[in-house]
Design a protein around this motif. Structure first.
Motif, PDB file in Angstrom:
ATOM      1  N   GLN A 184       8.283  -7.575  95.672  1.00 48.79           N
ATOM      2  CA  GLN A 184       9.343  -8.035  96.726  1.00 48.79           C
ATOM      3  C   GLN A 184       9.625  -6.755  98.337  1.00 48.79           C
ATOM      4  O   GLN A 184       9.832  -7.860  98.680  1.00 48.79           O
ATOM      5  CB  GLN A 184      11.168  -7.624  96.423  1.00 48.79           C
ATOM      6  CG  GLN A 184      10.649  -9.306  95.028  1.00 48.79           C
ATOM      7  CD  GLN A 184      12.041  -8.716  93.655  1.00 48.79           C
ATOM      8  OE1 GLN A 184      12.289  -8.301  93.027  1.00 48.79           O
ATOM      9  NE2 GLN A 184      12.864 -10.111  94.416  1.00 48.79           N
ATOM     10  N   LEU A 185       9.192  -5.811  98.074  1.00 49.53           N
ATOM     11  CA  LEU A 185       9.524  -5.377  99.213  1.00 49.53           C
ATOM     12  C   LEU A 185       8.781  -5.551 100.015  1.00 49.53           C
ATOM     13  O   LEU A 185       8.838  -5.669 101.523  1.00 49.53           O
ATOM     14  CB  LEU A 185       9.882  -3.713  98.764  1.00 49.53           C
ATOM     15  CG  LEU A 185      10.828  -2.606  98.374  1.00 49.53           C
ATOM     16  CD1 LEU A 185      11.867  -3.379  97.198  1.00 49.53           C
ATOM     17  CD2 LEU A 185      11.189  -1.565  99.016  1.00 49.53           C
ATOM     18  N   LEU A 186       7.333  -5.649  99.596  1.00 45.40           N
ATOM     19  CA  LEU A 186       5.911  -6.242 100.236  1.00 45.40           C
ATOM     20  C   LEU A 186       6.190  -7.860 101.157  1.00 45.40           C
ATOM     21  O   LEU A 186       5.938  -7.319 102.252  1.00 45.40           O
ATOM     22  CB  LEU A 186       5.180  -5.681  99.669  1.00 45.40           C
ATOM     23  CG  LEU A 186       4.622  -4.901  99.435  1.00 45.40           C
ATOM     24  CD1 LEU A 186       3.458  -4.689  98.061  1.00 45.40           C
ATOM     25  CD2 LEU A 186       4.164  -3.002 100.474  1.00 45.40           C
ATOM     26  N   ALA A 187       7.125  -7.697 101.042  1.00 47.13           N
ATOM     27  CA  ALA A 187       7.518  -9.868 101.367  1.00 47.13           C
ATOM     28  C   ALA A 187       7.843  -9.472 102.641  1.00 47.13           C
ATOM     29  O   ALA A 187       7.839 -10.467 103.543  1.00 47.13           O
ATOM     30  CB  ALA A 187       7.781 -10.609 100.670  1.00 47.13           C
ATOM     31  N   THR A 188       8.605  -8.434 102.618  1.00 47.82           N
ATOM     32  CA  THR A 188       9.858  -8.140 103.763  1.00 47.82           C
ATOM     33  C   THR A 188       8.578  -7.064 104.749  1.00 47.82           C
ATOM     34  O   THR A 188       9.371  -7.104 106.283  1.00 47.82           O
ATOM     35  CB  THR A 188      11.192  -7.427 103.653  1.00 47.82           C
ATOM     36  OG1 THR A 188      10.642  -5.783 103.359  1.00 47.82           O
ATOM     37  CG2 THR A 188      11.730  -7.619 101.952  1.00 47.82           C
ATOM     38  N   CYS A 189       8.404  -6.958 104.256  1.00 45.95           N
ATOM     39  CA  CYS A 189       7.091  -6.684 105.939  1.00 45.95           C
ATOM     40  C   CYS A 189       6.499  -7.631 106.719  1.00 45.95           C
ATOM     41  O   CYS A 189       5.347  -7.784 105.889  1.00 45.95           O
ATOM     42  CB  CYS A 189       6.462  -4.738 104.638  1.00 45.95           C
ATOM     43  SG  CYS A 189       7.262  -4.262 104.189  1.00 45.95           S
ATOM     44  N   ASP A 190       6.607  -7.086 107.957  1.00 48.56           N
ATOM     45  CA  ASP A 190       6.065  -8.576 108.641  1.00 48.56           C
ATOM     46  C   ASP A 190       4.544  -8.017 109.648  1.00 48.56           C
ATOM     47  O   ASP A 190       4.689  -6.504 108.521  1.00 48.56           O
ATOM     48  CB  ASP A 190       6.993  -9.270 110.095  1.00 48.56           C
ATOM     49  CG  ASP A 190       7.551  -8.094 110.297  1.00 48.56           C
ATOM     50  OD1 ASP A 190       7.031  -6.886 110.933  1.00 48.56           O
ATOM     51  OD2 ASP A 190       8.870  -8.379 110.987  1.00 48.56           O
ATOM     52  N   ASP A 191       4.119  -8.622 110.491  1.00 49.45           N
ATOM     53  CA  ASP A 191       3.171  -7.845 110.977  1.00 49.45           C
ATOM     54  C   ASP A 191       2.933  -7.253 112.361  1.00 49.45           C
ATOM     55  O   ASP A 191       2.342  -7.117 113.007  1.00 49.45           O
ATOM     56  CB  ASP A 191       1.885  -9.086 111.592  1.00 49.45           C
ATOM     57  CG  ASP A 191       1.400  -9.828 109.775  1.00 49.45           C
ATOM     58  OD1 ASP A 191       0.930  -8.855 109.203  1.00 49.45           O
ATOM     59  OD2 ASP A 191       1.358 -10.609 110.101  1.00 49.45           O
ATOM     60  N   SER A 192       5.006  -6.689 112.904  1.00 49.61           N
ATOM     61  CA  SER A 192       5.057  -6.107 113.729  1.00 49.61           C
ATOM     62  C   SER A 192       4.383  -4.332 113.555  1.00 49.61           C
ATOM     63  O   SER A 192       4.068  -3.709 112.597  1.00 49.61           O
ATOM     64  CB  SER A 192       6.541  -6.147 113.899  1.00 49.61           C
ATOM     65  OG  SER A 192       6.709  -5.684 113.193  1.00 49.61           O
ATOM     66  N   LEU A 193       4.370  -3.318 114.313  1.00 51.57           N
ATOM     67  CA  LEU A 193       3.970  -2.484 113.800  1.00 51.57           C
ATOM     68  C   LEU A 193       4.717  -1.449 113.067  1.00 51.57           C
ATOM     69  O   LEU A 193       4.381  -0.403 112.352  1.00 51.57           O
ATOM     70  CB  LEU A 193       4.030  -1.378 115.193  1.00 51.57           C
ATOM     71  CG  LEU A 193       2.776  -1.522 115.806  1.00 51.57           C
ATOM     72  CD1 LEU A 193       3.036  -0.765 117.392  1.00 51.57           C
ATOM     73  CD2 LEU A 193       1.609  -0.681 115.456  1.00 51.57           C
ATOM     74  N   LEU A 267      -3.490   1.860 110.303  1.00 49.22           N
ATOM     75  CA  LEU A 267      -4.266   2.622 111.166  1.00 49.22           C
ATOM     76  C   LEU A 267      -5.150   2.351 112.716  1.00 49.22           C
ATOM     77  O   LEU A 267      -5.266   3.307 113.313  1.00 49.22           O
ATOM     78  CB  LEU A 267      -5.765   3.856 110.107  1.00 49.22           C
ATOM     79  CG  LEU A 267      -4.587   3.935 108.850  1.00 49.22           C
ATOM     80  CD1 LEU A 267      -5.963   5.143 108.778  1.00 49.22           C
ATOM     81  CD2 LEU A 267      -4.414   5.499 109.474  1.00 49.22           C
ATOM     82  N   GLN A 268      -5.064   1.104 112.516  1.00 44.64           N
ATOM     83  CA  GLN A 268      -5.844   0.185 113.555  1.00 44.64           C
ATOM     84  C   GLN A 268      -4.683   0.075 114.715  1.00 44.64           C
ATOM     85  O   GLN A 268      -5.249  -0.077 115.996  1.00 44.64           O
ATOM     86  CB  GLN A 268      -6.511  -1.199 112.573  1.00 44.64           C
ATOM     87  CG  GLN A 268      -7.652  -1.686 113.815  1.00 44.64           C
ATOM     88  CD  GLN A 268      -8.474  -2.553 114.289  1.00 44.64           C
ATOM     89  OE1 GLN A 268      -8.814  -3.455 112.419  1.00 44.64           O
ATOM     90  NE2 GLN A 268      -9.012  -3.760 114.688  1.00 44.64           N
ATOM     91  N   ALA A 269      -3.839  -1.197 114.045  1.00 40.33           N
ATOM     92  CA  ALA A 269      -2.503  -1.746 114.842  1.00 40.33           C
ATOM     93  C   ALA A 269      -2.608  -0.104 116.154  1.00 40.33           C
ATOM     94  O   ALA A 269      -1.942  -0.033 117.311  1.00 40.33           O
ATOM     95  CB  ALA A 269      -1.923  -1.752 114.259  1.00 40.33           C
ATOM     96  N   ALA A 270      -2.039   1.363 114.530  1.00 39.21           N
ATOM     97  CA  ALA A 270      -1.481   2.337 115.608  1.00 39.21           C
ATOM     98  C   ALA A 270      -2.265   2.999 116.473  1.00 39.21           C
ATOM     99  O   ALA A 270      -1.720   3.990 117.012  1.00 39.21           O
ATOM    100  CB  ALA A 270      -0.488   2.653 114.341  1.00 39.21           C
ATOM    101  N   GLY A 271      -3.809   2.447 116.366  1.00 36.88           N
ATOM    102  CA  GLY A 271      -5.060   3.529 116.903  1.00 36.88           C
ATOM    103  C   GLY A 271      -4.171   4.795 116.408  1.00 36.88           C
ATOM    104  O   GLY A 271      -4.837   6.306 117.153  1.00 36.88           O
ATOM    105  N   ILE A 272      -4.292   4.971 115.028  1.00 39.98           N
ATOM    106  CA  ILE A 272      -4.200   6.818 114.705  1.00 39.98           C
ATOM    107  C   ILE A 272      -5.674   6.933 114.455  1.00 39.98           C
ATOM    108  O   ILE A 272      -6.476   6.666 113.557  1.00 39.98           O
ATOM    109  CB  ILE A 272      -3.556   6.913 113.529  1.00 39.98           C
ATOM    110  CG1 ILE A 272      -2.192   6.719 113.629  1.00 39.98           C
ATOM    111  CG2 ILE A 272      -2.979   7.970 112.980  1.00 39.98           C
ATOM    112  CD1 ILE A 272      -0.680   6.163 113.137  1.00 39.98           C
ATOM    113  N   SER A 273      -6.418   8.798 114.683  1.00 41.17           N
ATOM    114  CA  SER A 273      -7.573   8.701 113.877  1.00 41.17           C
ATOM    115  C   SER A 273      -7.277   9.709 113.907  1.00 41.17           C
ATOM    116  O   SER A 273      -8.492  10.507 113.186  1.00 41.17           O
ATOM    117  CB  SER A 273      -8.844   8.387 115.224  1.00 41.17           C
ATOM    118  OG  SER A 273      -8.200   9.354 116.657  1.00 41.17           O
TER     119      SER A 273
END
Length: 374
Positions: A184-193, A267-273
């Motif tokens: 239920q918590l995960l369902a509140t997470c959209d595809d924004s950063l 990681l890909q969306a945020a560009g974290i390496s």
């Protein structure tokens, strides 16, 4: 047993050839000021920021309370009577007028006004016990006679806990985020950063064995090994049960399946390496460089619970207790569960495993006809 130290007569000629130094000789029975400072610096570096902050806050409160109660600056060691007075001042007890404590209202108000207390009244049992534990540690560090070890103090603390327990005033464990409420918590997470980060954070913390909020905040790319698409091994270098960073096989925690996929997307969306894995996302969409704090991790869990409309006493620890509880529900082997969580005590894990055991106890259904069990 023979000593390995060479005899003075053998060493004397060799020592005599050493050049003179301009450094004053130390006293063997006293630690130098520089050494004390170095050891204190090592201690501060070894302790987590949360521990240091909590320790210093407790000592500041002791100093403020002592100043207002005794009219002078605090100095260690404290007599036992002072610790007993602290317990009487801050521990609630039942009186004819209701629950009371001995801290004068005027002093209580001053402590609140100066920012040493959050609100008027007695301290929570856990806070009171923690502040006495910090005082005890302060005495131990200085090798002073410890008033907190006195039998009268121990007895008073025992009576305090029993009194609080009888009236149901002890802090209850945080509710567990098992699989269903987690989804239920995960369902509140959209595809924004922010949504991608929170989904990855929740799944990383839960699926890798119920990581503590400090472990999530301290997670770094340097300790993350990619094994393939959406599959990782995370090397938990430091934890509550491994504060010395000992290299051992159980440090490796798998992050796979939905958790691995969510982590890869973040990681890909945020560009974290490199550097911290979980970071602040600003309103303009920029991802910060610094790691989230443990408090931020806790707030994320609470915010997602609110968005999902889940009511209860939830916190970041609910991810850890939820993982263990779900493992028990699904009849996971105790040894496998402990390998993931890092628990050192089987009794602690069994406490979660048995959380719902009473309803499954067949002895509770002796009056039912065979075959009617649900």
């Amino acid at each position: 047993m023979k000593s390995n130290i060479p005899r003075q007569g053998v060493l004397q000629p060799l020592l005599a050839t050493l050049p003179a130094t301009d450094v004053p000789p130390l006293q063997a029975d006293a630690l130098s000021q520089a050494a004390r400072a170095a050891l204190d610096a090592l201690r501060l570096e070894a302790e987590s920021a949360n521990t240091t902050h909590s320790y210093q806050g407790a000592l500041r409160y002791w100093a403020a309370w002592y100043w207002l109660r005794y009219g002078q600056a605090i100095a260690l060691p404290l007599p036992t009577t002072v610790v007993l007075q602290f317990i009487a001042d801050h521990g609630e007890r039942v009186a004819e007028s209701g629950l009371v404590c001995d801290l004068p209202a005027s002093i209580d108000a001053q402590l609140v006004q100066a920012g040493f207390k959050g609100k008027m009244g007695a301290l929570a049992h856990s806070t009171l016990v923690h502040r006495i534990a910090v005082l005890s540690k302060a005495h131990s560090r200085k090798a002073l006679l410890n008033p907190c070890h006195d039998a009268h103090v121990r007895e008073a603390l025992s009576h305090l806990r029993k009194a609080y327990a009888r009236r149901g005033a002890l802090v209850q464990k945080k509710a567990a985020l098992t699989r269903l409420p987690l989804e239920q918590l995960l369902a509140t997470c959209d595809d924004s950063l922010k949504g991608l980060r929170d989904r990855a954070l929740l799944l990383f913390a839960w699926a890798s064995g119920g990581r503590r909020r400090s472990e999530v905040a301290e997670a770094r790319m340097e300790w993350l090994q990619a094994l393939g698409p959406d599959q990782y091994l995370y090397d938990l270098r430091l934890s509550k049960t491994n504060q010395s960073g000992v290299d051992r096989p159980e440090n490796l925690k798998p992050v796979v399946g939905p958790a691995g996929a969510a982590l890869a997307q973040w990681l890909q969306a945020a560009g974290i390496s490199e550097g911290p894995i979980f970071r602040r996302v600003f309103r303009n969409g920029r991802v910060g460089d610094a790691a989230l704090t443990p408090l931020s991790v806790n707030n994320i869990v609470k915010e997602r619970c609110a968005l999902a409309g889940i009511e209860g006493n939830f916190s970041a620890h609910s991810l850890r207790s939820g993982f263990v509880t779900e493992a028990g529900r699904q009849s996971m082997a105790l040894v496998d569960t402990m390998a993931m969580t890092g628990h050192q005590s089987a009794s602690t894990v069994l406490g979660y495993f048995r959380a719902e055991a009473p309803l499954a106890n067949k002895a509770a259904r002796l009056l039912e006809d065979p075959g009617t069990e649900k």
